[in-house]
Design an enzyme around this catalytic site. Structure first.
Site, PDB file in Angstrom:
ATOM      1  N   CYS A 166       0.805  -1.224   0.000  1.00 29.14           N
ATOM      2  CA  CYS A 166       0.000   0.000   0.000  1.00 29.14           C
ATOM      3  C   CYS A 166       0.838   1.275   0.000  1.00 29.14           C
ATOM      4  CB  CYS A 166      -0.935  -0.002   1.196  1.00 29.14           C
ATOM      5  SG  CYS A 166      -1.756  -1.581   1.410  1.00 29.14           S
ATOM      6  N   HIS A 299      -3.371   7.879   5.996  1.00 29.28           N
ATOM      7  CA  HIS A 299      -3.529   6.560   5.364  1.00 29.28           C
ATOM      8  C   HIS A 299      -4.923   6.033   5.708  1.00 29.28           C
ATOM      9  CE1 HIS A 299      -2.230   2.934   3.424  1.00 29.28           C
ATOM     10  NE2 HIS A 299      -2.466   2.215   4.490  1.00 29.28           N
ATOM     11  N   HIS A 336      -9.729   1.536  -0.648  1.00 30.34           N
ATOM     12  CA  HIS A 336      -8.273   1.393  -0.589  1.00 30.34           C
ATOM     13  C   HIS A 336      -7.788   0.923  -1.967  1.00 30.34           C
ATOM     14  CE1 HIS A 336      -4.307   0.699   0.660  1.00 30.34           C
ATOM     15  NE2 HIS A 336      -4.521   0.278   1.887  1.00 30.34           N
TER      16      HIS A 336
END
Lengths: 421, 406
Positions: A166, A299, A336
């Site tokens: 990520c 995040h 995401h």
């Protein structure tokens, strides 16, 4: 080895994006500003036997783009996202194609799974009866989206793909910043692309990291992430070059930093030490104190452990200001995007700086008393005087990355990049 | 401006076994190291390639604790082992440097064993059967993350995926971390495993050397008869430090990184090589210029030529364009020994820069007149002062690194 040239500032002169809110930056900003999640049921694959059933799936591409894209049928979905975002970013930057003829241009990309969705279609048959169309495997490589961008845009400079889960997209942007500062390229296309696939959908569900409802970063009762897909690209170039050719910078990419928790493959270090180190490194790289930061695009996956660790990191870096600092949680709206999340959240950060307001997320549910954050909820929040903004990416495997942007422009009440210390 | 970046340790394991001494011996002798691939799963076609450069069983013993070995995927095991070997070579221990140590690892295919097993679970048994432990070690950055966890390396953790160009990009990226002052130490390298499924698919794409009439299955880089590469696996990690950092702790350098560079050939198809040698040559010239070097300063090219029909052709065209028709320096093609993937080529380049002799090129017999390159034949040569390592990836990416003596 080339040393980074001190004093060189790097402008963001173009941005492009695809996600569950639509194809293009205008759709992205409109959706973000509305604060309504693009997370719902999806069609990409049969998810009836999966544990959860939501994702922010990108819709159909604009027909004009499909027609203008040679070899469309042979491109993976992740390749298509990447190409759209790159073309949009280059067009907004006012650069001509092919890129290689105008400037030494490099491509720095992030992806976690490349064309895995198409590979699954191949393997479904191959593993059963040893047959399958090999052509569907060609774009399977993780580097395929970045390579596709360079190939289709005629870029002849370096091409590098990062696959650090990520954090990939943010690390790619950081590498592009280095390359521009060091004079290795005149123009860098930095971004990432990932599409929904069964491997990651089932994998994160196996880890119980996915919320059965749209994700709720930093809220009480949060139960995990929501999946998204898409791509984002930023055009970076030396500020002086951009101004000389008459381009209007959208922002300045002032610094980048990275670190590793060195703690666990899937769980973040609960102390937030690793994430704080990336933030500190990015601010040091930008030559800015924490007090200069006007907001953070977090995040904020919505997993209980990740958000808690990120809060600890924010407290370490910003001290008493941590609870007052406005936080933007883009994943609550677009899900995401895994390997491209750092890139699209960088684009969201640039948009917030450029427009002088922060996009909200839906304020449903209770605040988490353990995480007393100042999350932007329900309505856009004006931030006319933000000197700088940070975007964080905290990945699987403990890889952390942070990017620092500063505004560029002469809107009332806003400082320009020239005024930054 | 330049900042000296030193290579102070090398750890490598592959078909040659564990340790740079074994690789140096294999390269000096020019021994092909391939052995039979397990074809029992039925993935391979009847006339397929049969051999690959595989890590011999048992070569990880002593480098991993039982707990580490149990939870890691094969590439993570290779990576952590190579990293520990590199630290030992540099005279360092696990955890030395900690906060200031970054990790940059390249992988072309990631943890394939875990990915295959996970896909089988999802596609055959259903997504509810997916194993969390398989998933967490199926991601491409698992090897880099496991190095960081095992060695407490808390600097940047980067995983590079750019196929055959990845290892040199990782080395160059690591050197840039040192040059920028962001890391005091970097563990940079490459890792890959070659499972039967991957071997069979590479063969179905026509990428691999097939058995010849004589039954031999050799890579034959630059040879007129070349028909593909030998797939390989392994792990290679180098320790990078600044000159000041090494001086402060004492020690010796194996080599130094003088420059890194890259380029892209937009004419390349996604799974092959194109005809854009002019663009790539321009990139290589710029790489040399940034190091203040001219082509004539290069004493040895450690080529990424692998025996791939079109890849070797493009490599030769790029080198000839940069040398403008002049005499090329000696060209080594170590992938004939190490195979493609797993970092053997990177390790060979470092060994060459450190003065280790490279022997004959196994499988090479007949120069391809269209290429005009005859790789090393085992004749004694002076140790090179400046080594150019090259790698042109299928799909268009290219990377170069220039190495000097330590």
């Amino acid at each position: 080895m080339q040393r980074i040239r001190p004093g060189w500032r790097v402008a963001v002169t173009g941005i492009g994006a695809v996600c569950g809110l639509g194809w293009g930056v205008d759709s992205l900003w409109k959706g973000l500003r509305a604060g309504r999640p693009g997370i719902s049921s999806f069609r990409r694959f049969d998810h009836s036997r999966h544990r959860t059933h939501l994702a922010a799936e990108a819709g159909d591409p604009p027909e004009s783009f499909v027609r203008s894209c040679p070899g469309w049928r042979r491109l993976s979905i992740a390749d298509r996202f990447a190409l759209f975002a790159a073309r949009e970013a280059v067009a907004r930057a006012g650069l001509a194609l092919p890129l290689g003829e105008e400037a030494e241009a490099g491509v720095y990309f992030g992806s976690s799974t490349g064309g895995m969705y198409e590979s699954e279609l191949f393997f479904e048959r191959f593993l059963r009866d040893r047959r399958g169309r090999l052509s569907s495997l060609i774009p399977q490589q993780v580097n395929a989206p970045g390579d596709a961008v360079a190939r289709h845009l005629g870029s002849t400079g370096p091409v590098v793909t990062f696959s650090s889960a990520c954090a990939s997209g943010a690390l790619a942007v950081g590498a592009a910043l280095d390359a521009v500062r060091a004079g290795e390229v005149e123009v860098a296309l930095a971004g990432g692309s990932d599409s929904l696939c069964q491997l990651t959908y089932a994998g994160f569900n196996a880890l119980r990291s996915v919320d059965e409802a749209p994700c709720r970063p930093f809220r009480a009762g949060r139960a995990g992430m929501s999946f998204g897909e898409g791509a984002a690209v930023l055009v970076l170039e030396p500020l002086e070059r951009a101004l000389a050719r008459g381009a209007e910078p959208l922002a300045v990419l002032a610094g980048a930093g990275a670190s590793c928790d060195a703690h666990h493959m899937t769980a973040p270090d609960p102390s937030g030490t690793g994430a704080a180190a990336a933030l500190d490194a990015a601010l040091a790289d930008a030559g800015l104190p924490p007090e200069a930061v006007g907001f953070v695009n977090v995040h904020g996956t919505g997993t209980p452990l990740n958000d808690a660790a990120e809060w600890q990191a924010l407290k370490k870096v910003f001290g008493d200001r941590a609870g007052e600092l406005p936080l933007v949680a883009t994943k609550a709206l677009i899900g995401h995007l895994l390997g491209s999340s750092g890139a699209i959240e960088a684009v969201a950060t640039v948009l917030c700086l450029h427009h002088g307001e922060l996009h909200p997320v839906a304020g449903e549910g209770e605040a988490d008393p353990e995480l007393p954050v100042n999350l932007v909820l329900d309505e856009p929040l004006p931030v006319p005087g933000a000197r700088a903004a940070v975007s964080t990416s905290l990945a699987f495997g403990g890889s952390n990355a942070a990017l620092v942007f500063s505004p560029w422009g002469d809107r009332p009440g806003e400082q320009t990049g020239d005024q930054l210390g | 401006m330049s900042e000296p970046v030193l290579i102070t340790g090398l750890g490598t394991l592959g078909a040659w076994g564990g340790g740079s001494d074994r690789l140096a011996a294999a390269l000096a002798e020019g021994l092909p190291l391939a052995r039979e691939v397990d074809r029992s799963a039925g993935y391979h076609l009847p006339q397929s390639a049969r051999r690959a450069c595989l890590v011999p069983p048992g070569d990880l013993a002593g480098w991993l604790s039982p707990g580490e070995a149990r939870r890691m995927s094969p590439p993570s095991k290779l990576a952590v082992t190579a990293a520990r070997m590199a630290l030992r070579c540099a005279g360092l221990c696990d955890g030395d440097g900690e906060a200031g140590t970054a990790v940059v690892i390249a992988t072309a295919f990631g943890p394939s064993t875990n990915t295959e097993a996970l896909l089988k679970q999802i596609l055959d048994e259903g997504p509810e059967a997916a194993s969390p432990s398989l998933f967490m070690e199926s991601v491409a950055n698992a090897p880099a993350a496991q190095i960081a966890i095992a060695l407490k390396a808390r600097g940047a953790s980067l995983t590079v995926c750019e196929r055959e160009a990845g290892p040199l990009i990782a080395l160059g990226t690591g050197a840039a971390e040192i040059a920028a002052g962001r890391a005091g130490r970097v563990l940079a390298g490459a890792v890959d495993e070659m499972i039967p499924l991957l071997h069979a698919l590479l063969d179905r794409f026509g990428a691999l050397a097939r058995p010849g009439e004589d039954g031999e299955e050799l890579a034959r880089p630059f040879d007129r008869r070349r028909d593909g590469f030998l797939a390989g696996e392994g792990g290679t990690v180098v320790v990078l430090e600044s000159e000041a950092g090494l001086a402060a702790r004492g020690g010796r350098a194996l080599a130094r990184v003088l420059a890194r560079g890259g380029a892209f050939d937009p004419t390349a198809p996604p799974s092959g090589w194109g005809h854009g040698h002019r663009a790539l040559a321009r990139g290589l010239r710029r790489t040399l210029e940034r190091a203040g070097l001219k082509p004539r300063d290069i004493d040895l090219v450690v080529s990424g030529a692998s025996g791939a029909r079109e890849g070797d052709r493009l490599e030769a065209e790029v080198l000839r364009a940069v040398w403008e028709g002049g005499t090329l320096p000696p060209v080594a093609a170590p992938k004939a020994v190490t195979g493609e993937y797993g970092g053997g080529h990177l390790a060979a380049a470092v060994l060459a820069a450190a003065g280790s002799p490279l022997g004959p090129t196994p499988g090479f017999a007949e120069t391809d007149p269209a290429l005009g390159i005859t790789p090393l034949d085992g004749s004694p040569r002076e140790a090179p002062a400046v080594v150019l390592a090259t790698s042109l990836a299928a799909g268009g990416a290219a990377a170069w690194v220039v190495l000097g003596r330590g």
